[in-house]
Design an enzyme around this catalytic site. Structure first.
Site, PDB file in Angstrom:
ATOM      1  N   GLY A   1      22.830 -29.970 117.542  1.00 21.64           N
ATOM      2  CA  GLY A   1      22.295 -28.922 117.202  1.00 21.64           C
ATOM      3  C   GLY A   1      22.825 -27.273 117.439  1.00 21.64           C
ATOM      4  O   GLY A   1      21.820 -27.059 116.562  1.00 21.64           O
TER       5      GLY A   1
ATOM      6  N   LYS B   1      32.440 -19.762 114.834  1.00 18.74           N
ATOM      7  CA  LYS B   1      33.174 -21.278 116.034  1.00 18.74           C
ATOM      8  C   LYS B   1      34.644 -21.049 116.139  1.00 18.74           C
ATOM      9  O   LYS B   1      35.818 -20.964 115.159  1.00 18.74           O
ATOM     10  CB  LYS B   1      33.115 -22.257 114.660  1.00 18.74           C
ATOM     11  CG  LYS B   1      32.785 -23.301 115.465  1.00 18.74           C
ATOM     12  CD  LYS B   1      32.163 -24.457 114.530  1.00 18.74           C
ATOM     13  CE  LYS B   1      32.635 -25.692 115.179  1.00 18.74           C
ATOM     14  NZ  LYS B   1      31.187 -25.954 116.007  1.00 18.74           N
TER      15      LYS B   1
ATOM     16  N   ASP C   1      26.401 -33.277 117.706  1.00 16.49           N
ATOM     17  CA  ASP C   1      25.214 -33.812 117.143  1.00 16.49           C
ATOM     18  C   ASP C   1      23.995 -32.831 117.565  1.00 16.49           C
ATOM     19  O   ASP C   1      22.599 -33.730 117.268  1.00 16.49           O
ATOM     20  CB  ASP C   1      24.828 -34.795 116.023  1.00 16.49           C
ATOM     21  CG  ASP C   1      26.000 -35.318 115.268  1.00 16.49           C
ATOM     22  OD1 ASP C   1      26.377 -34.285 114.650  1.00 16.49           O
ATOM     23  OD2 ASP C   1      26.683 -36.390 114.942  1.00 16.49           O
TER      24      ASP C   1
ATOM     25  N   THR D   1      25.219 -25.564 115.995  1.00 15.43           N
ATOM     26  CA  THR D   1      24.479 -24.799 114.423  1.00 15.43           C
ATOM     27  C   THR D   1      23.532 -24.958 114.137  1.00 15.43           C
ATOM     28  O   THR D   1      23.112 -23.845 113.386  1.00 15.43           O
ATOM     29  CB  THR D   1      25.840 -26.278 113.059  1.00 15.43           C
ATOM     30  OG1 THR D   1      26.959 -25.670 114.297  1.00 15.43           O
ATOM     31  CG2 THR D   1      25.277 -24.430 112.092  1.00 15.43           C
TER      32      THR D   1
ATOM     33  N   ASP E   1      29.922 -26.678 109.894  1.00 21.84           N
ATOM     34  CA  ASP E   1      29.493 -25.535 110.425  1.00 21.84           C
ATOM     35  C   ASP E   1      29.795 -24.046 110.337  1.00 21.84           C
ATOM     36  O   ASP E   1      28.996 -23.167 110.640  1.00 21.84           O
ATOM     37  CB  ASP E   1      29.481 -25.858 111.795  1.00 21.84           C
ATOM     38  CG  ASP E   1      29.122 -27.529 112.448  1.00 21.84           C
ATOM     39  OD1 ASP E   1      28.082 -27.630 111.196  1.00 21.84           O
ATOM     40  OD2 ASP E   1      29.545 -27.627 113.178  1.00 21.84           O
TER      41      ASP E   1
ATOM     42  N   GLY F   1      31.401 -29.841 120.292  1.00 22.39           N
ATOM     43  CA  GLY F   1      31.480 -31.300 120.774  1.00 22.39           C
ATOM     44  C   GLY F   1      30.269 -30.975 122.181  1.00 22.39           C
ATOM     45  O   GLY F   1      28.882 -30.042 121.752  1.00 22.39           O
TER      46      GLY F   1
ATOM     47  N   GLY G   1      30.137 -23.498 120.723  1.00 19.35           N
ATOM     48  CA  GLY G   1      31.310 -24.096 120.836  1.00 19.35           C
ATOM     49  C   GLY G   1      31.923 -25.292 120.090  1.00 19.35           C
ATOM     50  O   GLY G   1      30.957 -25.850 118.781  1.00 19.35           O
TER      51      GLY G   1
ATOM     52  N   ASN H   1      15.720 -29.231 121.095  1.00 16.27           N
ATOM     53  CA  ASN H   1      15.918 -29.323 119.771  1.00 16.27           C
ATOM     54  C   ASN H   1      15.573 -31.287 119.464  1.00 16.27           C
ATOM     55  O   ASN H   1      16.320 -31.782 119.829  1.00 16.27           O
ATOM     56  CB  ASN H   1      17.345 -28.779 118.672  1.00 16.27           C
ATOM     57  CG  ASN H   1      17.465 -29.035 117.957  1.00 16.27           C
ATOM     58  OD1 ASN H   1      16.682 -29.308 116.815  1.00 16.27           O
ATOM     59  ND2 ASN H   1      18.551 -30.009 117.093  1.00 16.27           N
TER      60      ASN H   1
END
Length: 237
Positions: free
Chosen positions: A14, A37, A12, A16, A51, A116, A114, A173
């Protein structure tokens, strides 16, 4: 074709979001780019990951979902644990075969997102980072700007180097709108990370700002690649 692996300091952070920004930016430049992905966890009733669907939607070439995301698990958990419960192992031969196929597609830019963080386990003794190193992919790191990101970023930078991979750039980000000392944290990372900061992305940028940042990010990466062609970009003819 220029190929890049997109990693992040955490789930999370960021990956994507930044990958889609790059895809949109390359589209603005008239430069065909695709986002893929290799491994995803967390799927809808049709076995598709959200994603990966975004990467499919924003890629410059229309591709079947299975091409974008060859390995997908239903449970939104660590993929190697999902594999244990859902039976199929994570097949690295499938990943490598997919890589070979991606690099033959009629595009100029390949973004490989990737899952995680950098040290995502694939099995008891293998990590996704091992596969990335074997593919000799240059790496872009997304730093999710929040409390603790300095430690997460520098641990990731060290592990990328220890894996024998090249960090070509990073993106700040801003995922926490209330982060204290945000500018100071970014300045600190700029001093500590030798690779250039490609962009600072504010929290939920509005449409016009988003489009401008997307174009600037793609331009920055393109410029970096041209200036350091032999070092930074894995080219496939």
């Amino acid at each position: 074709m220029n190929s890049y692996f997109i990693t992040a300091t955490d789930t999370d952070a960021g990956k994507t979001f930044i990958s889609v920004m790059l895809l949109n930016g390359f589209n603005q430049l008239g430069d065909k780019a695709i986002g893929v992905k290799p491994i995803a966890a967390g799927a809808d009733e049709q076995g598709r990951n959200g994603d990966a669907l975004l990467l499919q939607q924003h890629s410059g070439i229309a591709l079947p979902y299975d091409v974008i995301n060859p390995i997908c698990f239903h449970a939104a958990v660590a993929p190697h644990l999902a594999a244990f419960n859902e039976n199929p192992d994570i097949d690295e031969a499938l990943l490598s075969g997919s890589m070979a196929n991606w690099q033959q597609l009629p595009a100029n830019q390949l973004l490989i997102e990737g899952a995680g963080g950098w040290l995502l386990p694939l099995s008891d003794n293998r990590y996704l980072a091992d596969w990335v190193a074997e593919q000799q992919l240059p790496v872009i790191m997304v730093v999710g700007m929040k409390l603790g990101c300095l430690n997460h970023a520098m641990l990731t930078v060290r592990e990328i180097a220890r894996s024998g991979c090249k960090l070509v750039g990073w993106v700040a980000n801003c995922i926490d709108p209330d982060m204290a000392l945000l500018e100071q944290n970014i300045a600190d990372l700029r001093k500590r990370i030798q690779a250039p900061c490609l962009a600072v992305v504010p929290f939920k940028p509005l449409n016009e700002a988003y489009n401008t940042l997307s174009g600037q990010l793609a331009q920055q990466l393109t410029k970096l690649c041209r200036e350091n062609d032999d070092i930074f970009c894995k080219k496939v003819i």
